[in-house]
Design a protein around this motif. Structure first.
Motif, PDB file in Angstrom:
ATOM      1  N   GLU A 342       8.608   8.620  -5.427  1.00 12.31           N
ATOM      2  CA  GLU A 342       8.524   8.967  -6.835  1.00 12.31           C
ATOM      3  C   GLU A 342       9.842   9.549  -7.343  1.00 12.31           C
ATOM      4  O   GLU A 342      10.285   9.257  -8.458  1.00 12.31           O
ATOM      5  N   GLN A 345      12.255   6.736  -7.901  1.00  8.85           N
ATOM      6  CA  GLN A 345      11.944   5.993  -9.121  1.00  8.85           C
ATOM      7  C   GLN A 345      12.417   6.750 -10.362  1.00  8.85           C
ATOM      8  O   GLN A 345      12.946   6.145 -11.307  1.00  8.85           O
ATOM      9  N   ARG A 346      12.218   8.072 -10.375  1.00  5.29           N
ATOM     10  CA  ARG A 346      12.679   8.852 -11.523  1.00  5.29           C
ATOM     11  C   ARG A 346      14.202   8.805 -11.640  1.00  5.29           C
ATOM     12  O   ARG A 346      14.748   8.689 -12.739  1.00  5.29           O
ATOM     13  N   ARG A 349      15.363   5.348 -12.942  1.00  2.67           N
ATOM     14  CA  ARG A 349      15.079   5.234 -14.379  1.00  2.67           C
ATOM     15  C   ARG A 349      16.054   6.090 -15.193  1.00  2.67           C
ATOM     16  O   ARG A 349      16.542   5.674 -16.252  1.00  2.67           O
ATOM     17  N   THR A 352      19.383   4.566 -15.528  1.00  6.11           N
ATOM     18  CA  THR A 352      19.308   3.408 -16.424  1.00  6.11           C
ATOM     19  C   THR A 352      19.267   3.854 -17.883  1.00  6.11           C
ATOM     20  O   THR A 352      19.967   3.290 -18.745  1.00  6.11           O
ATOM     21  N   LEU A 364      19.350   2.689  -6.172  1.00  9.76           N
ATOM     22  CA  LEU A 364      18.370   1.706  -5.700  1.00  9.76           C
ATOM     23  C   LEU A 364      18.665   1.302  -4.258  1.00  9.76           C
ATOM     24  O   LEU A 364      17.752   1.202  -3.423  1.00  9.76           O
ATOM     25  N   ALA A 380       7.423  -1.542  -4.365  1.00  9.02           N
ATOM     26  CA  ALA A 380       7.440  -0.780  -5.623  1.00  9.02           C
ATOM     27  C   ALA A 380       8.862  -0.660  -6.170  1.00  9.02           C
ATOM     28  O   ALA A 380       9.084  -0.781  -7.383  1.00  9.02           O
ATOM     29  N   LEU A 381       9.833  -0.455  -5.275  1.00  9.68           N
ATOM     30  CA  LEU A 381      11.226  -0.392  -5.716  1.00  9.68           C
ATOM     31  C   LEU A 381      11.687  -1.733  -6.276  1.00  9.68           C
ATOM     32  O   LEU A 381      12.427  -1.797  -7.257  1.00  9.68           O
ATOM     33  N   LEU A 384      10.272  -2.116  -9.717  1.00 13.45           N
ATOM     34  CA  LEU A 384      11.004  -1.260 -10.663  1.00 13.45           C
ATOM     35  C   LEU A 384      12.346  -1.887 -11.026  1.00 13.45           C
ATOM     36  O   LEU A 384      12.738  -1.919 -12.203  1.00 13.45           O
ATOM     37  N   SER A 387      11.857  -4.672 -13.452  1.00  8.14           N
ATOM     38  CA  SER A 387      11.544  -4.243 -14.810  1.00  8.14           C
ATOM     39  C   SER A 387      12.740  -3.627 -15.527  1.00  8.14           C
ATOM     40  O   SER A 387      12.842  -3.696 -16.757  1.00  8.14           O
ATOM     41  N   LEU A 388      13.663  -3.033 -14.757  1.00  6.87           N
ATOM     42  CA  LEU A 388      14.835  -2.406 -15.361  1.00  6.87           C
ATOM     43  C   LEU A 388      16.032  -3.336 -15.470  1.00  6.87           C
ATOM     44  O   LEU A 388      17.107  -2.930 -15.914  1.00  6.87           O
TER      45      LEU A 388
END
Length: 392
Positions: A342, A345-346, A349, A352, A364, A380-381, A384, A387-388
């Motif tokens: 988590e 991921q934060r 983001r 970005t 990443l 999950a990475l 992410l 999506s980014l």
């Protein structure tokens, strides 16, 4: 065995070529023998001619013949006993023995310390060198080999399907997801993977299989935005622009104000309105509650509501500096403890949102290295990054 005999013959040929100067021998004075004999023969003929003309007596002629004969014999003895001749014979003998013995000796040594009875091993069947990690291609090849012999292994199809998707092998990914769904059962990840593989394999066209998968995914996970977005794209492709505009507006209202996908959805929303002949107006804004605003920094849920209000009350420069400091602090913490999915991921983001793409890519890569061996975390990475817009 014929192979080794062939090697022996080749070795003997090479040795013979190297020792050829010894086998041929070196020039000696024997090359002068024909010339010396002719001279003595001419001298005997001259003596006989002088005797016949009466220039010398018979006694003198005989004495000259004896002297010439003595010289001829001395020359022959000297040539016979020349050291070069004997040495040449000895060198030829040594060369012949070496040429014959070397292949035999090599075979004997190999039979003593080698392993001639071991079966051959094709290069393609060899595993990685000891201590070396297998490559992705080798791991995929192993799974594919097992699936060829066990096509009903649903777990194998479930493992290889997302790998195919990340490698850009979209048709194979779609087939693998389809098999996994049939053999293992329905799940949100498998439905999303099947739909994504079909869309990517068809250059962004939402096929019937993808549409049905997204519809089922929306039933199982109504809060997920992915199926709603792609169903809106499907409505676009079907000419149902009004339906697409409604879905895009709803996504913009519910989504985060700083979500990375927001500009893309806004652009499609405006495009659909233009096709419908509607007037241009500002895009719908996100709800003004505390939680989405906390997420808009890219650091949620690390910030409490009080922190969010405190940041919002600061001047722009101070607010930006505080956010930068918090990102740096999160980065440092993850360097010390990288087993926090988590947190990664934060951080990704946040970089970005701040426009620091290179830092996001570096984070990443570090996250993937820290999560090595955890398939779900790596997946999950990957999602992410996709999506980014960080996926390569």
């Amino acid at each position: 065995m014929l192979l080794w005999l062939g090697f022996a013959v080749l070795t003997a040929g090479v040795v013979a070529a190297l020792l050829r100067p010894l086998l041929v021998g070196t020039p000696t004075d024997t090359s002068l023998q024909p010339t010396g004999t002719a001279v003595y023969r001419d001298q005997l003929a001259e003596i006989e001619a002088d005797r016949a003309r009466g220039l010398i007596a018979e006694t003198e002629a005989e004495a000259a013949r004896v002297e010439i004969a003595r010289r001829l014999l001395a020359t022959a003895d000297a040539t016979k006993d020349a050291p070069g001749t004997a040495a040449s014979r000895e060198l030829r003998t040594v060369a012949t023995v070496v040429a014959a013995a070397l292949p035999v000796l090599a075979i004997a040594v190999y039979l003593a310390v080698g392993a001639p009875n071991q079966p051959g091993q094709p290069f393609a069947a060899r595993g990685p060198a000891p201590g070396a990690a297998p490559s992705v291609a080798q791991l995929v090849a192993k799974v594919e080999e097992r699936l060829r012999s066990h096509p009903e292994d649903g777990r194998g199809w479930d493992v290889i399907a997302p790998v195919y998707l990340r490698l850009g092998r979209y048709p194979e990914a779609a087939d693998a997801f389809q098999r996994a769904l049939r053999l293992v059962g329905e799940s949100t990840d498998r439905l999303a993977g099947l739909a994504e593989a079909h869309v990517l394999a068809n250059d962004g066209i939402v096929t019937e299989i993808a549409r049905k998968s997204y519809e089922r995914l929306r039933e199982l996970a109504p809060d997920r935005m992915e199926p709603r977005f792609w169903l809106a794209v499907a409505a676009e492709q079907d000419g149902r622009f009004e339906d697409a505009v409604k879905v895009y507006a709803q996504l913009l209202t519910e989504g985060e104000a700083a979500a990375p996908w927001r500009p893309m959805v806004e652009a499609r929303w405006q495009t659909m309105r233009t096709k419908l002949g509607l007037a241009t107006e500002p895009a719908p804004t996100a709800k003004k509650d505390a939680a989405p605003e906390a997420k808009s920094t890219g650091l949620a849920p690390a910030l409490a509501n009080e922190d969010v209000r405190a940041i919002q009350s600061l001047p722009d420069d101070a607010r930006k500096q505080m956010i930068e400091d918090m990102v740096a602090g999160l980065d440092k913490r993850l360097r010390d403890n990288g087993r926090d999915l988590e947190g990664w991921q934060r951080l990704i983001r946040a970089y970005t949102v701040l426009g620091r793409r290179e830092d996001a890519l570096a984070a990443l890569a570090r996250a993937r290295a820290a999560m090595t061996g955890e398939a779900q975390s790596l997946e999950a990475l990957g999602a992410l990054a996709q999506s980014l817009g960080l996926a390569s």
